[in-house]
Design a protein around this motif. Structure first.
Motif, mmCIF file in Angstrom:
data_model
loop_
_atom_site.group_PDB
_atom_site.id
_atom_site.type_symbol
_atom_site.label_atom_id
_atom_site.label_comp_id
_atom_site.label_asym_id
_atom_site.label_seq_id
_atom_site.Cartn_x
_atom_site.Cartn_y
_atom_site.Cartn_z
ATOM 1 N N TYR B 104 47.983 13.235 76.389
ATOM 2 C CA TYR B 104 46.789 13.292 75.545
ATOM 3 C C TYR B 104 46.929 12.361 74.366
ATOM 4 C CZ TYR B 104 45.395 17.456 78.061
ATOM 5 O OH TYR B 104 45.022 18.328 79.036
ATOM 6 N N HIS B 105 45.815 12.128 73.688
ATOM 7 C CA HIS B 105 45.854 11.505 72.374
ATOM 8 C C HIS B 105 44.731 12.121 71.543
ATOM 9 C CE1 HIS B 105 47.194 8.364 69.609
ATOM 10 N NE2 HIS B 105 45.947 8.379 69.188
ATOM 11 N N VAL B 106 45.111 12.835 70.498
ATOM 12 C CA VAL B 106 44.120 13.527 69.672
ATOM 13 C C VAL B 106 43.683 12.610 68.529
ATOM 14 C CG1 VAL B 106 43.648 15.566 68.278
ATOM 15 C CG2 VAL B 106 45.234 15.731 70.205
ATOM 16 N N LEU B 107 42.418 12.224 68.547
ATOM 17 C CA LEU B 107 41.912 11.288 67.531
ATOM 18 C C LEU B 107 41.810 11.936 66.147
ATOM 19 C CD1 LEU B 107 38.958 9.340 69.192
ATOM 20 C CD2 LEU B 107 41.274 8.528 68.700
ATOM 21 N N GLY B 108 41.533 13.235 66.131
ATOM 22 C CA GLY B 108 41.327 13.919 64.853
ATOM 23 C C GLY B 108 39.898 13.822 64.368
ATOM 24 N N GLY B 109 38.968 13.558 65.283
ATOM 25 C CA GLY B 109 37.557 13.463 64.907
ATOM 26 C C GLY B 109 36.881 12.354 65.690
ATOM 27 N N VAL B 110 35.648 12.063 65.343
ATOM 28 C CA VAL B 110 34.935 10.937 65.942
ATOM 29 C C VAL B 110 34.337 10.101 64.814
ATOM 30 C CG1 VAL B 110 34.351 11.752 68.258
ATOM 31 C CG2 VAL B 110 33.039 12.574 66.309
ATOM 32 N N LEU B 111 33.993 8.870 65.124
ATOM 33 C CA LEU B 111 33.403 7.992 64.114
ATOM 34 C C LEU B 111 32.104 8.608 63.604
ATOM 35 C CD1 LEU B 111 33.921 4.559 65.897
ATOM 36 C CD2 LEU B 111 35.207 5.481 63.951
ATOM 37 N N SER B 112 31.983 8.708 62.294
ATOM 38 C CA SER B 112 30.782 9.287 61.701
ATOM 39 C C SER B 112 30.654 8.740 60.286
ATOM 40 C CB SER B 112 30.931 10.808 61.704
ATOM 41 O OG SER B 112 29.878 11.397 61.012
ATOM 42 N N PRO B 113 30.120 7.512 60.183
ATOM 43 C CA PRO B 113 30.081 6.829 58.894
ATOM 44 C C PRO B 113 29.403 7.669 57.813
ATOM 45 C CG PRO B 113 29.327 5.391 60.672
ATOM 46 C CD PRO B 113 29.459 6.749 61.247
ATOM 47 N N LEU B 114 28.372 8.447 58.198
ATOM 48 C CA LEU B 114 27.651 9.257 57.206
ATOM 49 C C LEU B 114 28.558 10.309 56.579
ATOM 50 C CD1 LEU B 114 24.154 9.845 58.825
ATOM 51 C CD2 LEU B 114 24.721 8.441 56.837
ATOM 52 N N ASN B 115 29.527 10.814 57.352
ATOM 53 C CA ASN B 115 30.467 11.785 56.818
ATOM 54 C C ASN B 115 31.758 11.124 56.341
ATOM 55 O OD1 ASN B 115 28.768 14.009 57.471
ATOM 56 N ND2 ASN B 115 29.418 13.814 59.615
ATOM 57 N N GLY B 116 31.734 9.807 56.238
ATOM 58 C CA GLY B 116 32.893 9.090 55.714
ATOM 59 C C GLY B 116 34.051 9.010 56.694
ATOM 60 N N ILE B 117 33.789 9.248 57.986
ATOM 61 C CA ILE B 117 34.877 9.140 58.958
ATOM 62 C C ILE B 117 34.784 7.782 59.651
ATOM 63 C CG2 ILE B 117 36.004 10.175 60.970
ATOM 64 C CD1 ILE B 117 34.765 12.822 60.166
ATOM 65 N N ASP B 118 35.661 6.866 59.277
ATOM 66 C CA ASP B 118 35.641 5.534 59.868
ATOM 67 C C ASP B 118 36.881 5.316 60.724
ATOM 68 O OD1 ASP B 118 37.587 5.377 58.032
ATOM 69 O OD2 ASP B 118 36.620 3.900 56.741
ATOM 70 N N VAL B 119 37.044 4.103 61.222
ATOM 71 C CA VAL B 119 38.142 3.802 62.147
ATOM 72 C C VAL B 119 39.497 4.159 61.534
ATOM 73 C CG1 VAL B 119 39.260 1.943 63.424
ATOM 74 C CG2 VAL B 119 36.774 2.000 63.239
ATOM 75 N N GLU B 120 39.615 3.937 60.220
ATOM 76 C CA GLU B 120 40.896 4.178 59.544
ATOM 77 C C GLU B 120 41.266 5.663 59.515
ATOM 78 O OE1 GLU B 120 43.061 1.807 58.360
ATOM 79 O OE2 GLU B 120 41.681 0.554 59.529
ATOM 80 N N SER B 121 40.247 6.557 59.500
ATOM 81 C CA SER B 121 40.559 7.987 59.381
ATOM 82 C C SER B 121 40.969 8.590 60.716
ATOM 83 C CB SER B 121 39.373 8.782 58.824
ATOM 84 O OG SER B 121 38.291 7.984 58.452
ATOM 85 N N LEU B 122 40.729 7.871 61.803
ATOM 86 C CA LEU B 122 41.107 8.409 63.115
ATOM 87 C C LEU B 122 42.426 7.790 63.585
ATOM 88 C CD1 LEU B 122 37.595 8.286 64.800
ATOM 89 C CD2 LEU B 122 38.657 10.172 63.569
ATOM 90 N N LYS B 123 43.039 8.418 64.588
ATOM 91 C CA LYS B 123 44.335 7.934 65.077
ATOM 92 C C LYS B 123 44.125 6.850 66.135
ATOM 93 C CE LYS B 123 46.482 11.116 62.674
ATOM 94 N NZ LYS B 123 47.078 10.735 61.374
ATOM 95 N N ILE B 124 43.320 5.847 65.811
ATOM 96 C CA ILE B 124 43.002 4.788 66.777
ATOM 97 C C ILE B 124 44.119 3.737 66.814
ATOM 98 C CG2 ILE B 124 41.398 2.895 67.257
ATOM 99 C CD1 ILE B 124 39.158 4.722 66.308
ATOM 100 N N LYS B 125 44.591 3.360 65.627
ATOM 101 C CA LYS B 125 45.691 2.393 65.538
ATOM 102 C C LYS B 125 46.893 2.918 66.327
ATOM 103 C CE LYS B 125 47.606 1.834 61.593
ATOM 104 N NZ LYS B 125 47.243 2.178 60.208
#
Lengths: 198, 198
Positions: B104-125
């Motif tokens: 698995y890979h748990v991202l910790g959320g999904v992209l949601s610019p309105l809620n301030g969740i951008d690429v940096e806040s997820l475990k994408i890197k």
């Protein structure tokens, strides 16, 4: 895969709570896992304080932080009326209505021989003792309108008769916002029987 | 009358939990009040242990008691497939099906610019780093089929293309036991589009 053990344990403990199923327990556990430790500690400490600070009022067995509960201590309440209820949650429910200004007496259950709850397990003796001390004028029986509640009400009414005190019971009828269509015959019957002038 | 303070505090703390309203909170609080201290301590301690013992797997950010989670450590799992999910609860949901044997890979959320969740806040890197190390053959995107989940899926698919890995997404269609009458047009549309031979 097994769910990781500390999470599994919380889910199990939470599922033991009433009206919490496994799915809800899992959602709650994951929620707690994500919350800040400080917030979780607020919850945990409030539960521990609940267990350590609360005791039962020596007169009426309502919840209290002192020997006597706020209601028994209050001089604004009418000490000549006692409302007999099953559980402490019933006191909260009646208090919320703001319709009652007397005292309470929490029985701690209703007579239920099959479940081993007899006269001795309830606070009935204590109620009789109060009557002689407090000069009560009226006892309101506010037990649940089910078989066990009715049986207990009838038992108490008979027991209280020799004291020469007015014994009443709360009204049974259609609930506010209720609908004839969804009411059972027994309820409609009682509602007709107990009709009042408007 | 106010509800006695320690009880009031527990009710407030419990009402903060998701899907617990005031009435349920009150019922739970009264339940805890009546339970033996030992049983309540079991609950409380399990919650505290949850906070102290659980951490996140250094590879996939699933829950773990060690540096690496049981799934990442297991030699029985297929290490060439990674299923990307939003939350740890999604890992539990997929594991329960017994249909998946990869990682698995748990991202910790999904992209949601309105809620301030951008690429940096997820475990994408971290996902991209894993791909280079683990020799993955397939990435399954298992995000929720809502707007944000779809956006994130498309973003990830585009990002993963240069790696030359097979990128799939979980099927969208009518749920088992579902009914055409209650399904929305988008779902029915996808179900027809993604039809398969039987």
């Amino acid at each position: 895969m097994q769910i990781v053990e500390p999470l599994q344990k919380v889910i199990e403990e939470l599922s033991k709570l009433p009206s919490i199923g496994r799915k809800t327990a899992q959602r709650l556990a994951v929620y707690l896992l994500k919350k800040d430790l400080a917030e979780v500690e607020l919850l945990v400490n409030s539960i521990l304080e609940l267990k350590s600070k609360i005791r039962f009022c020596k007169n009426c067995f309502n919840l209290s932080v002192d020997d006597e509960c706020e209601i028994c201590k209050s001089e604004k309440r009418d000490h000549s009326i006692i409302c007999v209820v099953e559980e402490v949650s019933d006191v909260i429910a009646i208090e919320k209505t703001n319709e009652y200004n007397g005292l309470y007496h929490v029985l701690g259950g209703v007579l239920s021989p099959l479940n081993g709850i007899d006269v001795e397990s309830l606070k009935i003796k204590e109620l009789l003792t109060r009557l002689t001390i407090e000069n009560s004028k009226e006892i309101i029986l506010a037990l649940n309108p089910d078989t066990e509640g009715e049986t207990t009400s009838l038992y108490l009414a008979k027991l209280l008769r020799p004291f020469g005190i007015k014994v009443t019971r709360i009204a049974r009828g259609l609930p506010i916002g209720g609908d004839f269509e969804f009411a059972d015959e027994a309820t409609i019957g009682k509602a007709v029987q107990n009709r009042s002038l408007i």
